[in-house]
Enzyme design. Structure first.
Site, short mmCIF file in Angstrom:
data_model
loop_
_atom_site.label_atom_id
_atom_site.label_comp_id
_atom_site.label_asym_id
_atom_site.label_seq_id
_atom_site.Cartn_x
_atom_site.Cartn_y
_atom_site.Cartn_z
N GLU A 90 -60.59 17.98 9.04
CA GLU A 90 -59.18 18.30 8.96
C GLU A 90 -58.58 17.94 7.59
O GLU A 90 -58.98 16.98 6.96
CB GLU A 90 -58.43 17.58 10.08
N CYS A 103 -53.80 15.37 2.26
CA CYS A 103 -54.70 14.34 2.79
C CYS A 103 -56.05 15.02 3.07
O CYS A 103 -56.13 15.95 3.87
CB CYS A 103 -54.07 13.78 4.06
N CYS A 110 -67.44 9.53 10.83
CA CYS A 110 -67.54 8.32 10.02
C CYS A 110 -68.46 7.36 10.72
O CYS A 110 -68.40 7.19 11.94
CB CYS A 110 -66.16 7.69 9.83
N CYS A 114 -64.52 1.78 13.02
CA CYS A 114 -63.39 0.87 13.18
C CYS A 114 -62.80 1.05 14.58
O CYS A 114 -62.74 2.16 15.10
CB CYS A 114 -62.32 1.14 12.12
N CYS A 117 -59.86 3.76 15.38
CA CYS A 117 -59.85 5.02 14.64
C CYS A 117 -60.54 6.13 15.42
O CYS A 117 -61.70 5.98 15.82
CB CYS A 117 -60.53 4.82 13.29
N GLY A 163 -63.43 10.25 7.51
CA GLY A 163 -64.56 9.72 6.75
C GLY A 163 -64.21 8.60 5.80
O GLY A 163 -63.04 8.33 5.52
N LEU A 218 -56.79 -2.91 5.19
CA LEU A 218 -56.94 -4.34 5.49
C LEU A 218 -56.92 -4.57 7.01
O LEU A 218 -57.90 -5.04 7.58
CB LEU A 218 -55.80 -5.10 4.80
N HIS A 219 -55.83 -4.27 7.62
CA HIS A 219 -55.66 -4.27 9.08
C HIS A 219 -55.79 -5.62 9.77
O HIS A 219 -55.39 -5.77 10.93
CB HIS A 219 -56.59 -3.26 9.76
N CYS A 337 -51.94 9.75 10.90
CA CYS A 337 -53.09 8.93 10.50
C CYS A 337 -53.90 8.53 11.71
O CYS A 337 -53.35 8.07 12.71
CB CYS A 337 -52.63 7.62 9.86
N1 SAH Z 1 -62.11 5.56 5.76
C1 SAH Z 1 -60.98 5.31 4.94
C2 SAH Z 1 -60.01 6.47 4.83
C3 SAH Z 1 -59.72 7.25 6.08
S1 SAH Z 1 -58.71 6.52 7.28
C4 SAH Z 1 -60.27 4.06 5.38
O1 SAH Z 1 -60.60 3.53 6.43
O2 SAH Z 1 -59.44 3.57 4.62
C5 SAH Z 1 -57.08 6.56 6.56
C6 SAH Z 1 -56.15 5.47 7.10
O3 SAH Z 1 -55.77 5.73 8.47
C7 SAH Z 1 -56.83 4.11 7.09
O4 SAH Z 1 -55.98 3.09 6.64
C8 SAH Z 1 -57.14 3.94 8.55
O5 SAH Z 1 -57.38 2.62 8.87
C9 SAH Z 1 -55.91 4.54 9.20
N2 SAH Z 1 -56.07 4.78 10.63
C10 SAH Z 1 -57.21 4.96 11.33
N3 SAH Z 1 -56.95 5.10 12.64
C11 SAH Z 1 -55.61 5.01 12.79
C12 SAH Z 1 -54.72 5.10 13.91
N4 SAH Z 1 -55.17 5.34 15.14
N5 SAH Z 1 -53.40 4.96 13.69
C13 SAH Z 1 -52.93 4.76 12.43
N6 SAH Z 1 -53.71 4.69 11.34
C14 SAH Z 1 -55.04 4.81 11.50
FE1 SF4 Z 2 -64.13 5.34 9.11
FE2 SF4 Z 2 -61.80 4.77 7.92
FE3 SF4 Z 2 -61.90 5.46 10.53
FE4 SF4 Z 2 -62.85 3.09 9.72
S1 SF4 Z 2 -60.70 3.79 9.63
S2 SF4 Z 2 -63.87 4.50 11.16
S3 SF4 Z 2 -63.72 3.61 7.75
S4 SF4 Z 2 -62.42 6.76 8.81
#
Ligand code: SAH
Ligand code: SF4
Length: 363
Positions: A90, A103, A110, A114, A117, A163, A218-219, A337
């Site tokens: 996407e 974006c 991926c 995480c 995600c 990714g 960071l999270h 996101c």
């Molecule tokens: N892999 C990279 C970039 C893709 S994710 C990364 O992890 O940084 C882009 C952003 O969306 C990241 O900060 C990710 O943590 C966040 N993200 C992932 N799942 C999400 C969700 N369910 N709600 C809000 N943000 C999310």
């Molecule tokens: Fe991959 Fe980024 Fe999603 Fe983590 S947040 S699973 S690194 S796409």
């Protein structure tokens, strides 16, 4: 057949040199393809006929194919791009009054898994090629109707789609170089952002090879929690990650790192977490970008309540740390996101593992 979208300027110059052609030819072709969106060599009228004939034999310009196009009520537009073999990624365009942000995805799925995600939950299929990455920008410009010499619709690019960009380093860097190249898209380094979950050696390589703005997912403000939310932390814990951020800043186009922080109710939104975030900001010049969690089916997490997010933002700002809260855009078309799911045929068997945990252990 060489897909010319796969080649950044240096590689294109080298490819032309192998055919006895001068660098300026490569730059001409770069402009035709990226600035004018041309795919037909015959239309490249200032290129010698003999070269055009040669290009028709040995090269092509092939971008991903859009298979779905959704427009949200807030103007956010999301495309699903077919990348073959049942996989689709996407790309999201977010128009704002002063800028337009695209974006972009870097992988089909991926591997980093995480906890919060939806891309990660789908598993991993493969890296995208440079052509498939830059092809998203190429195609978005065409689909938005950008005029080569008209107003720039896409002023910013964020590698925040599906990714982990730094796990697909070479293709991502080739695409970044095209974004920055004056003969191609000519974007400012400050307006191209790579977002990473924290692959430390690759952050160092990016600093050397193509420093652009850096966002780090960071999270969690301590290792115990981050180990569970962002599993790559077990390999590259916070101390190493923060040191890499400081090294990156020596060459970065901006003088701060953006730390992305998803707000998860009851998980990372307590006063203690807030204090730890303030401590981190003393170690690394940074801005915080708070992201209200975007739910998806079976995520198991809830978004922190709005007053909690506001309080975090207010107290961080009062502590002198610039903090913004990401507006949720495009959630009516699942373009927010973490909601980007595309279509991924998992090759890691992770999705099966989830369904059959007991059997998996016995194996
Ligand atoms: N892999 C990279 C970039 C893709 S994710 C990364 O992890 O940084 C882009 C952003 O969306 C990241 O900060 C990710 O943590 C966040 N993200 C992932 N799942 C999400 C969700 N369910 N709600 C809000 N943000 C999310
Ligand atoms: Fe991959 Fe980024 Fe999603 Fe983590 S947040 S699973 S690194 S796409």
């Amino acid at each position: 057949m060489q897909n010319l979208l796969d080649l950044d300027a240096d590689s294109l110059i080298a490819w032309f040199a192998e055919r006895g052609e001068k660098p300026f030819r490569a730059r001409q072709i770069l402009r035709w393809i990226h600035r004018f969106g041309e795919t037909d060599f015959d239309a490249m009228t200032d290129v010698a006929k003999s070269l055009r004939a040669q290009l028709k034999e040995s090269a092509c310009v092939i971008a991903p194919v859009p298979v779905r196009d959704n427009v949200s009520s807030d103007g956010t537009r999301k495309w699903l791009m077919d990348v073959g073999n049942g996989n689709a990624v996407e790309t999201v365009y977010i128009p704002e009054s002063t800028r337009g942000t695209l974006c972009i995805s870097s992988q089909a799925g991926c591997a980093l898994d995480c906890a919060f995600c939806s891309t990660g939950k789908q598993g991993f299929n493969r890296n995208l090629s440079a052509a498939e990455i830059i092809g998203q920008l190429w195609l978005a410009n065409r689909l938005l109707g950008a005029e080569p010499n008209g107003e720039r619709l896409i002023s910013n690019v964020v590698m925040m789609g599906m990714g982990e960009p730094l796990a697909n380093f070479d293709a991502v860097v080739a695409a970044l170089r095209l974004m920055l190249d004056d003969h191609a898209y000519g974007l400012s380094r400050r307006r191209v952002t790579v977002s990473t979950s924290g692959i430390v050696p690759a952050i160092d390589r990016l600093r050397e090879e193509c420093p652009v703005a850096l966002a780090v997912s960071l999270h969690a403000p301590n290792d115990a929690l981050r180990d569970t939310l962002v599993p790559i932390n077990r390999k590259y814990p916070l101390k190493q990650l923060l040191a890499a951020c400081n090294r990156y800043l020596e060459r970065a186009p901006r003088d701060f790192i953006t730390f992305e922080y998803i707000m998860l109710e009851g998980v990372n939104d307590s006063d203690q977490h807030l204090r730890q975030l303030i401590d981190i900001a003393r170690e690394v010049p940074c801005k915080y970008n708070l992201i209200p969690f975007n739910p998806f089916p079976q995520s198991g997490f809830r978004r922190s309540a709005a007053p909690v997010v506001r309080r975090f933002s207010q107290l961080l700002n009062e502590a002198g740390i610039v903090t913004t809260t990401r507006k949720t855009r495009g959630d009516d078309v699942d373009a927010a996101c973490g909601q980007l799911a595309g279509q991924v045929l998992d090759r890691t068997r992770r999705t099966q593992k989830r369904v059959l945990p007991v059997k998996e252990v016995r194996e």
